[in-house]
Design a protein around this motif. Structure first.
Motif, PDB file in Angstrom:
ATOM      1  N   PRO A 273     -40.098  44.461 -48.191  1.00  0.00           N
ATOM      2  CA  PRO A 273     -40.840  42.746 -46.433  1.00  0.00           C
ATOM      3  C   PRO A 273     -39.485  43.469 -45.817  1.00  0.00           C
ATOM      4  O   PRO A 273     -38.712  42.650 -46.355  1.00  0.00           O
ATOM      5  CB  PRO A 273     -41.544  42.227 -47.365  1.00  0.00           C
ATOM      6  CG  PRO A 273     -40.440  42.131 -48.808  1.00  0.00           C
ATOM      7  CD  PRO A 273     -39.855  42.869 -49.158  1.00  0.00           C
ATOM      8  N   VAL A 274     -39.754  43.138 -44.423  1.00  0.00           N
ATOM      9  CA  VAL A 274     -38.947  43.093 -43.972  1.00  0.00           C
ATOM     10  C   VAL A 274     -39.091  41.112 -43.323  1.00  0.00           C
ATOM     11  O   VAL A 274     -40.401  41.365 -42.793  1.00  0.00           O
ATOM     12  CB  VAL A 274     -39.319  43.271 -42.167  1.00  0.00           C
ATOM     13  CG1 VAL A 274     -38.236  43.270 -40.880  1.00  0.00           C
ATOM     14  CG2 VAL A 274     -38.352  45.232 -42.992  1.00  0.00           C
ATOM     15  N   GLU A 275     -38.189  40.258 -42.636  1.00  0.00           N
ATOM     16  CA  GLU A 275     -38.721  39.213 -42.302  1.00  0.00           C
ATOM     17  C   GLU A 275     -37.652  39.181 -41.303  1.00  0.00           C
ATOM     18  O   GLU A 275     -36.314  39.332 -41.178  1.00  0.00           O
ATOM     19  CB  GLU A 275     -38.545  37.948 -43.415  1.00  0.00           C
ATOM     20  CG  GLU A 275     -38.448  37.825 -44.581  1.00  0.00           C
ATOM     21  CD  GLU A 275     -40.449  36.978 -44.060  1.00  0.00           C
ATOM     22  OE1 GLU A 275     -41.279  36.947 -43.049  1.00  0.00           O
ATOM     23  OE2 GLU A 275     -40.974  37.496 -45.596  1.00  0.00           O
ATOM     24  N   LEU A 276     -38.405  38.421 -40.080  1.00  0.00           N
ATOM     25  CA  LEU A 276     -37.568  38.610 -38.401  1.00  0.00           C
ATOM     26  C   LEU A 276     -36.748  37.399 -38.577  1.00  0.00           C
ATOM     27  O   LEU A 276     -37.056  36.388 -39.750  1.00  0.00           O
ATOM     28  CB  LEU A 276     -38.027  38.681 -37.516  1.00  0.00           C
ATOM     29  CG  LEU A 276     -38.838  39.855 -37.082  1.00  0.00           C
ATOM     30  CD1 LEU A 276     -40.105  39.470 -35.969  1.00  0.00           C
ATOM     31  CD2 LEU A 276     -38.193  40.819 -36.464  1.00  0.00           C
ATOM     32  N   PRO A 277     -35.895  37.344 -38.262  1.00  0.00           N
ATOM     33  CA  PRO A 277     -34.551  35.660 -38.631  1.00  0.00           C
ATOM     34  C   PRO A 277     -35.537  34.276 -37.572  1.00  0.00           C
ATOM     35  O   PRO A 277     -36.801  34.704 -37.241  1.00  0.00           O
ATOM     36  CB  PRO A 277     -33.354  35.853 -37.059  1.00  0.00           C
ATOM     37  CG  PRO A 277     -33.833  37.556 -36.896  1.00  0.00           C
ATOM     38  CD  PRO A 277     -34.959  38.067 -37.426  1.00  0.00           C
TER      39      PRO A 277
ATOM     40  N   VAL B 103     -43.584  39.265 -33.490  1.00  0.00           N
ATOM     41  CA  VAL B 103     -43.219  39.335 -32.561  1.00  0.00           C
ATOM     42  C   VAL B 103     -41.605  38.678 -32.024  1.00  0.00           C
ATOM     43  O   VAL B 103     -40.849  37.704 -32.861  1.00  0.00           O
ATOM     44  CB  VAL B 103     -44.087  38.262 -31.667  1.00  0.00           C
ATOM     45  CG1 VAL B 103     -45.598  38.711 -31.983  1.00  0.00           C
ATOM     46  CG2 VAL B 103     -43.866  37.069 -32.484  1.00  0.00           C
ATOM     47  N   SER B 104     -41.194  39.471 -30.844  1.00  0.00           N
ATOM     48  CA  SER B 104     -39.731  39.177 -30.432  1.00  0.00           C
ATOM     49  C   SER B 104     -39.451  38.661 -28.956  1.00  0.00           C
ATOM     50  O   SER B 104     -39.586  39.724 -28.196  1.00  0.00           O
ATOM     51  CB  SER B 104     -38.766  39.593 -30.923  1.00  0.00           C
ATOM     52  OG  SER B 104     -38.530  40.417 -32.388  1.00  0.00           O
ATOM     53  N   PRO B 105     -38.581  37.372 -28.491  1.00  0.00           N
ATOM     54  CA  PRO B 105     -38.341  37.435 -27.302  1.00  0.00           C
ATOM     55  C   PRO B 105     -38.059  38.690 -26.953  1.00  0.00           C
ATOM     56  O   PRO B 105     -36.727  38.788 -27.393  1.00  0.00           O
ATOM     57  CB  PRO B 105     -38.089  36.195 -27.042  1.00  0.00           C
ATOM     58  CG  PRO B 105     -37.540  36.250 -28.060  1.00  0.00           C
ATOM     59  CD  PRO B 105     -37.980  36.277 -29.127  1.00  0.00           C
TER      60      PRO B 105
ATOM     61  N   ARG C 166     -33.372  36.314 -32.662  1.00  0.00           N
ATOM     62  CA  ARG C 166     -34.495  36.959 -33.089  1.00  0.00           C
ATOM     63  C   ARG C 166     -34.523  37.506 -31.718  1.00  0.00           C
ATOM     64  O   ARG C 166     -35.462  39.143 -31.158  1.00  0.00           O
ATOM     65  CB  ARG C 166     -35.605  37.233 -33.161  1.00  0.00           C
ATOM     66  CG  ARG C 166     -36.850  36.046 -32.702  1.00  0.00           C
ATOM     67  CD  ARG C 166     -38.243  36.750 -33.622  1.00  0.00           C
ATOM     68  NE  ARG C 166     -38.928  35.787 -34.571  1.00  0.00           N
ATOM     69  CZ  ARG C 166     -39.562  35.440 -35.319  1.00  0.00           C
ATOM     70  NH1 ARG C 166     -40.636  35.904 -34.433  1.00  0.00           N
ATOM     71  NH2 ARG C 166     -39.786  34.624 -36.371  1.00  0.00           N
ATOM     72  N   ALA C 167     -34.447  37.604 -30.378  1.00  0.00           N
ATOM     73  CA  ALA C 167     -34.180  37.579 -29.123  1.00  0.00           C
ATOM     74  C   ALA C 167     -33.638  39.085 -28.836  1.00  0.00           C
ATOM     75  O   ALA C 167     -32.415  39.405 -29.676  1.00  0.00           O
ATOM     76  CB  ALA C 167     -33.684  36.636 -27.706  1.00  0.00           C
TER      77      ALA C 167
END
Length: 265
Positions: A107-111, A232-234, A117-118
């Motif tokens: 699995p992938v987890e965003l920071p 979602v990421s900015p 994660r910007a």
């Protein structure tokens, strides 16, 4: 953000992949796929994934694709020992009938935290052919992504004539004018995360619209964000145009996405 984890499992029509069965997927790029994050054996937006696969199968191969067949293939490869994973379902038609290849990765987890994660995006003059299909053979977007990362960016931003923005190399992009979320009105793939968010933002007090957005328009927007199967990421920068991370905006967008229900496969 990229991931380099090796594929853990590959099955083709419910059978472990062999050198022979992988020949067609390896050599023929006529096909399509969907990518999903599985947590606890569940997926957000499963109906959107199934609708995407069925629509593309009808368009490319003239056949329908039963959603229960897809669900069964995913359940089969996860078995009882994988709860969390990155799963892709590929559709080929080597004999004219749809064939399903399912792959499983970590699995992938965003920071944690939006600042961490910007994304910084480099605009490139490229649009995906048949952009409404999540099709195979995406050399152009992949190569532009590689070039963007080698130039110090996180990914590429695909644009058409006149600098008209369409989508990220592996994301959808949206812009915020201080009041409204604007999705670029240009050829793009309507990602599942984008669909889940767009449908729910108005109820959270954020109206949305689709309108042309060009590179020249970027300074007129207050913020931007990207979406894909990871979340979602900015966006902190597009070329030389910089954006502050709008924590309030991102809290709303992320909250809307995280409130979307997890569907049993």
């Amino acid at each position: 953000m990229t991931t380099t984890e090796l594929v853990q499992r590959i099955e083709i029509d419910g059978q472990p992949a062999t050198a022979g069965s992988l020949l067609w997927p390896a050599l023929v790029t006529t096909g399509h796929f969907t990518a999903m994050q599985v947590r606890g054996g569940k997926v957000r937006g499963i109906d959107h994934h199934l609708a995407r696969l069925d629509a593309a199968t009808r368009e490319l191969f003239g056949r329908e694709l039963d959603g229960e067949r897809v669900r069964g293939a995913v359940r089969h490869i996860l078995r009882d020992d994988i709860d969390d994973a990155s799963v892709r379902v590929y559709v080929h038609a080597p004999d004219g009938e749809p064939s399903l290849m399912v792959t499983v990765r970590e699995p992938v987890e965003l920071p944690d935290g939006m600042v961490a994660r910007a994304q910084a995006l480099m605009s490139v003059p490229y649009q995906r052919p048949f952009a409404h299909i999540k099709h195979l053979g995406g050399f152009g977007q992949a190569r532009h992504g590689e070039l963007a990362r080698s130039a110090g960016f996180d990914d590429a931003l695909l644009t058409g004539p006149g600098g008209k923005i369409s989508e990220g190399a592996v994301t959808n992009i949206a812009f915020f004018d201080g009041t409204r979320v604007v999705w670029p009105d240009a050829p793009h793939l309507a990602g599942v995360t984008m669909q889940l968010i767009e449908a729910r933002l108005p109820a959270a007090g954020l109206p949305t619209s689709h309108a042309p957005v060009t590179l020249a328009d970027l300074p007129s927007y207050a913020a931007a964000f990207v979406t894909n199967a990871w979340g979602v990421s900015p966006v902190r920068r597009v070329d030389d145009v910089t954006y502050d991370v709008d924590e309030k905006l991102m809290a709303t967008v992320a909250g809307v996405y995280e409130a979307a229900p997890w569907d049993t496969i």
